[in-house]
Design an enzyme around this catalytic site. Structure first.
Site, PDB file in Angstrom:
ATOM      1  N   LYS A  13       0.908  -1.213   0.042  1.00  0.00           N
ATOM      2  CA  LYS A  13      -0.100   0.016  -0.040  1.00  0.00           C
ATOM      3  C   LYS A  13       0.734   1.237   0.037  1.00  0.00           C
ATOM      4  O   LYS A  13       0.848   2.134  -0.682  1.00  0.00           O
ATOM      5  CB  LYS A  13      -0.912  -0.007   1.195  1.00  0.00           C
ATOM      6  CG  LYS A  13      -1.970  -1.192   1.281  1.00  0.00           C
ATOM      7  CD  LYS A  13      -2.713  -1.177   2.523  1.00  0.00           C
ATOM      8  CE  LYS A  13      -2.268  -1.116   3.834  1.00  0.00           C
ATOM      9  NZ  LYS A  13      -1.395  -2.581   4.030  1.00  0.00           N
ATOM     10  N   ARG A  88      -9.798   0.941   9.277  1.00  0.00           N
ATOM     11  CA  ARG A  88      -9.360  -0.608   9.466  1.00  0.00           C
ATOM     12  C   ARG A  88     -10.430  -1.090  10.321  1.00  0.00           C
ATOM     13  O   ARG A  88     -10.155  -2.483  10.651  1.00  0.00           O
ATOM     14  CB  ARG A  88      -8.078  -0.250  10.276  1.00  0.00           C
ATOM     15  CG  ARG A  88      -6.799  -0.693   9.577  1.00  0.00           C
ATOM     16  CD  ARG A  88      -5.703  -0.186  10.631  1.00  0.00           C
ATOM     17  NE  ARG A  88      -4.530  -1.202  10.229  1.00  0.00           N
ATOM     18  CZ  ARG A  88      -3.399  -0.424   9.596  1.00  0.00           C
ATOM     19  NH1 ARG A  88      -3.369   0.490   9.122  1.00  0.00           N
ATOM     20  NH2 ARG A  88      -2.324  -1.289   9.522  1.00  0.00           N
ATOM     21  N   ARG A 127      12.045  -5.226   5.144  1.00  0.00           N
ATOM     22  CA  ARG A 127      11.425  -3.996   5.005  1.00  0.00           C
ATOM     23  C   ARG A 127      12.660  -2.907   5.823  1.00  0.00           C
ATOM     24  O   ARG A 127      12.970  -2.947   7.000  1.00  0.00           O
ATOM     25  CB  ARG A 127      10.201  -3.585   5.331  1.00  0.00           C
ATOM     26  CG  ARG A 127       9.983  -2.056   5.136  1.00  0.00           C
ATOM     27  CD  ARG A 127       8.575  -1.702   4.922  1.00  0.00           C
ATOM     28  NE  ARG A 127       7.750  -2.281   6.304  1.00  0.00           N
ATOM     29  CZ  ARG A 127       6.329  -2.080   6.418  1.00  0.00           C
ATOM     30  NH1 ARG A 127       5.568  -1.620   5.302  1.00  0.00           N
ATOM     31  NH2 ARG A 127       5.790  -2.552   7.339  1.00  0.00           N
ATOM     32  N   ARG A 160      11.383  -1.121  11.319  1.00  0.00           N
ATOM     33  CA  ARG A 160      10.018  -0.929  12.251  1.00  0.00           C
ATOM     34  C   ARG A 160      10.018  -1.844  13.326  1.00  0.00           C
ATOM     35  O   ARG A 160      10.242  -3.170  12.954  1.00  0.00           O
ATOM     36  CB  ARG A 160       8.750  -0.728  11.425  1.00  0.00           C
ATOM     37  CG  ARG A 160       8.545   0.563  10.650  1.00  0.00           C
ATOM     38  CD  ARG A 160       7.219   0.431   9.596  1.00  0.00           C
ATOM     39  NE  ARG A 160       6.145  -0.153  10.161  1.00  0.00           N
ATOM     40  CZ  ARG A 160       5.013  -0.154   9.485  1.00  0.00           C
ATOM     41  NH1 ARG A 160       5.035   0.575   8.081  1.00  0.00           N
ATOM     42  NH2 ARG A 160       4.290  -0.560   9.900  1.00  0.00           N
ATOM     43  N   ARG A 171       0.009  -8.791  13.186  1.00  0.00           N
ATOM     44  CA  ARG A 171      -0.858  -7.923  12.333  1.00  0.00           C
ATOM     45  C   ARG A 171      -1.766  -8.581  11.353  1.00  0.00           C
ATOM     46  O   ARG A 171      -2.850  -8.144  11.264  1.00  0.00           O
ATOM     47  CB  ARG A 171       0.167  -7.041  11.684  1.00  0.00           C
ATOM     48  CG  ARG A 171       0.779  -6.219  12.804  1.00  0.00           C
ATOM     49  CD  ARG A 171       2.139  -5.488  12.163  1.00  0.00           C
ATOM     50  NE  ARG A 171       2.240  -4.853  10.997  1.00  0.00           N
ATOM     51  CZ  ARG A 171       3.189  -4.680  10.246  1.00  0.00           C
ATOM     52  NH1 ARG A 171       4.073  -4.950  10.583  1.00  0.00           N
ATOM     53  NH2 ARG A 171       3.082  -4.033   9.105  1.00  0.00           N
TER      54      ARG A 171
HETATM   55  P1  AP5 Z   1       4.753  -1.543   2.044  1.00  0.00           P
HETATM   56  O1  AP5 Z   1       4.485  -0.883   0.724  1.00  0.00           O
HETATM   57  O2  AP5 Z   1       5.749  -0.707   2.943  1.00  0.00           O
HETATM   58  O3  AP5 Z   1       3.881  -2.117   2.437  1.00  0.00           O
HETATM   59  P2  AP5 Z   1       2.231  -1.861   3.096  1.00  0.00           P
HETATM   60  O4  AP5 Z   1       1.059  -2.351   2.547  1.00  0.00           O
HETATM   61  O5  AP5 Z   1       2.174  -0.114   3.054  1.00  0.00           O
HETATM   62  O6  AP5 Z   1       2.687  -2.411   4.745  1.00  0.00           O
HETATM   63  P3  AP5 Z   1       2.444  -1.896   6.073  1.00  0.00           P
HETATM   64  O7  AP5 Z   1       3.215  -2.447   6.728  1.00  0.00           O
HETATM   65  O8  AP5 Z   1       2.909  -0.412   6.156  1.00  0.00           O
HETATM   66  O9  AP5 Z   1       0.952  -1.796   6.369  1.00  0.00           O
HETATM   67  P4  AP5 Z   1       0.513  -1.709   7.431  1.00  0.00           P
HETATM   68  O10 AP5 Z   1      -1.084  -1.522   6.979  1.00  0.00           O
HETATM   69  O11 AP5 Z   1       0.391  -2.984   8.442  1.00  0.00           O
HETATM   70  O12 AP5 Z   1       1.075  -0.440   8.498  1.00  0.00           O
HETATM   71  P5  AP5 Z   1       0.507   0.885   8.876  1.00  0.00           P
HETATM   72  O13 AP5 Z   1       1.855   1.877   8.898  1.00  0.00           O
HETATM   73  O14 AP5 Z   1      -0.804   1.201   8.107  1.00  0.00           O
HETATM   74  O15 AP5 Z   1       5.660  -2.913   1.350  1.00  0.00           O
HETATM   75  C1  AP5 Z   1       6.321  -3.827   2.414  1.00  0.00           C
HETATM   76  C2  AP5 Z   1       7.717  -4.119   1.950  1.00  0.00           C
HETATM   77  O16 AP5 Z   1       7.470  -4.926   0.740  1.00  0.00           O
HETATM   78  C3  AP5 Z   1       8.692  -2.938   1.469  1.00  0.00           C
HETATM   79  O17 AP5 Z   1       9.957  -3.443   1.932  1.00  0.00           O
HETATM   80  C4  AP5 Z   1       8.665  -2.862   0.190  1.00  0.00           C
HETATM   81  O18 AP5 Z   1       9.791  -2.540  -0.402  1.00  0.00           O
HETATM   82  C5  AP5 Z   1       8.148  -4.313  -0.368  1.00  0.00           C
HETATM   83  N1  AP5 Z   1       7.173  -4.331  -1.610  1.00  0.00           N
HETATM   84  C6  AP5 Z   1       6.235  -3.493  -1.631  1.00  0.00           C
HETATM   85  N2  AP5 Z   1       5.599  -4.022  -3.264  1.00  0.00           N
HETATM   86  C7  AP5 Z   1       6.369  -4.960  -3.280  1.00  0.00           C
HETATM   87  C8  AP5 Z   1       6.097  -5.901  -4.739  1.00  0.00           C
HETATM   88  N3  AP5 Z   1       5.134  -5.567  -5.336  1.00  0.00           N
HETATM   89  N4  AP5 Z   1       7.078  -6.773  -4.837  1.00  0.00           N
HETATM   90  C9  AP5 Z   1       8.260  -7.049  -3.864  1.00  0.00           C
HETATM   91  N5  AP5 Z   1       8.363  -5.932  -2.989  1.00  0.00           N
HETATM   92  C10 AP5 Z   1       7.548  -5.087  -2.723  1.00  0.00           C
HETATM   93  O19 AP5 Z   1       0.085   0.752  10.512  1.00  0.00           O
HETATM   94  C11 AP5 Z   1       1.164   0.388  11.371  1.00  0.00           C
HETATM   95  C12 AP5 Z   1       0.093   0.383  12.706  1.00  0.00           C
HETATM   96  O20 AP5 Z   1      -0.234   1.678  12.992  1.00  0.00           O
HETATM   97  C13 AP5 Z   1      -0.961  -0.791  12.841  1.00  0.00           C
HETATM   98  O21 AP5 Z   1      -0.449  -1.868  13.044  1.00  0.00           O
HETATM   99  C14 AP5 Z   1      -1.548   0.129  13.920  1.00  0.00           C
HETATM  100  O22 AP5 Z   1      -1.135  -0.212  15.191  1.00  0.00           O
HETATM  101  C15 AP5 Z   1      -1.527   1.612  13.669  1.00  0.00           C
HETATM  102  N6  AP5 Z   1      -2.741   1.977  12.810  1.00  0.00           N
HETATM  103  C16 AP5 Z   1      -2.369   2.570  11.580  1.00  0.00           C
HETATM  104  N7  AP5 Z   1      -3.848   2.829  11.025  1.00  0.00           N
HETATM  105  C17 AP5 Z   1      -4.622   2.711  11.951  1.00  0.00           C
HETATM  106  C18 AP5 Z   1      -6.033   2.788  12.183  1.00  0.00           C
HETATM  107  N8  AP5 Z   1      -6.680   3.205  10.904  1.00  0.00           N
HETATM  108  N9  AP5 Z   1      -6.614   2.314  12.947  1.00  0.00           N
HETATM  109  C19 AP5 Z   1      -5.752   1.669  13.969  1.00  0.00           C
HETATM  110  N10 AP5 Z   1      -4.637   1.375  14.123  1.00  0.00           N
HETATM  111  C20 AP5 Z   1      -3.960   2.034  12.892  1.00  0.00           C
END
Ligand code: AP5
Length: 213
Positions: A13, A88, A127, A160, A171
């Site tokens: 994402k 979420r 990552r 992270r 997660r």
């Molecule tokens: P990346 O693009 O970083 O993946 P992502 O889907 O953004 O993953 P996240 O882990 O950031 O999502 P998340 O939803 O768990 O975390 P968030 O920050 O929202 O890609 C991942 C890796 O793969 C990278 O190394 C990239 O280079 C590689 N990659 C990408 N695409 C690729 C491809 N096509 N091929 C190969 N490699 C690839 O949330 C974190 C925390 O914040 C949550 O757990 C929660 O505690 C809190 N939080 C955030 N939002 C909320 C909410 N709305 N409600 C409650 N808690 C929340």
């Protein structure tokens, strides 16, 4: 244009958000990035979110909704925005609909990025992220500079806390139980655009743009 990027952790994402933001000229709003920035700055919001984030649990709805409703009132959101990591939970999704209805707008697309659990676990364990600007690398597919200094902003590149194996597995469980129900919610509204996130980044980007056109 109002777009929601939905999908399990590690489906890309954040990676794809950068391209969507440029293509549509809309701000990228990542609740995870906002919490991490607050944590780095030691704000009360960051400190409240810290424990939940490190364990891979969701931050309580009340805290998330407060920050999102404030962010959506900022002037750069007037012509649309891209939401990444929000909503979420069903409560967040319903509240978002209510906020948008008050502004006389609605979501145009919910892009659902999908990839098998084995793929996302491998991506998250490799990552590395810039602490300042959020730029993302992967140790194998797209290695960061050896200095671990971000070439874009000179920030520190780190792993992270919630990318540790135990937190990643939690997660994925949390996504399935608390965020999974949103797929049906948005399917009923005809908004879901499914995209195979397991392909290489450029192919995912192409499929995503097609889905959003
Ligand atoms: P990346 O693009 O970083 O993946 P992502 O889907 O953004 O993953 P996240 O882990 O950031 O999502 P998340 O939803 O768990 O975390 P968030 O920050 O929202 O890609 C991942 C890796 O793969 C990278 O190394 C990239 O280079 C590689 N990659 C990408 N695409 C690729 C491809 N096509 N091929 C190969 N490699 C690839 O949330 C974190 C925390 O914040 C949550 O757990 C929660 O505690 C809190 N939080 C955030 N939002 C909320 C909410 N709305 N409600 C409650 N808690 C929340």
């Amino acid at each position: 244009m109002i777009i929601v990027l939905l999908g399990p952790p590690g489906t890309g994402k954040g990676t794809q958000a950068a391209a969507v933001k440029n293509r549509f000229g809309i701000p990228h709003i990542s609740t995870g990035d906002i919490f991490r920035r607050n944590l780095a700055e030691g704000t009360p919001l960051g400190l409240k979110a810290k424990g939940y984030m490190e364990k891979g649990e969701l931050v309580p709805d009340g805290l998330v909704l407060e920050l999102v409703s404030d962010r959506l009132r900022e002037p750069d959101c007037a012509k649309g925005f891209l939401l990444d990591g929000f909503p979420r939970t069903p409560v967040q999704a319903e509240e978002l609909d209510r906020l948008l209805a008050l502004q006389g707008t609605r979501i145009d697309h919910v892009a659902l990025l999908e990839a098998p659990d084995g793929t996302v676990v491998g991506r998250l364990s490799g990552r590395r992220v810039c602490k300042s600007c959020g730029a993302v690398w992967h140790q194998t597919h797209n290695p960061p500079p050896e200095s671990m200094i971000c070439p874009k902003c000179s920030g520190e590149i780190y792993q992270r806390a919630d990318d540790a194996a135990e937190a990643v597995l939690n997660r994925l469980k949390v996504y399935a139980s608390q965020t999974g129900p949103l797929i049906g919610y948005y399917e009923n509204k005809g908004l879901i655009r499914r995209v195979d996130g397991s392909k290489p980044p450029a192919e995912v980007e192409k499929a995503l743009f097609q889905a959003l056109s």
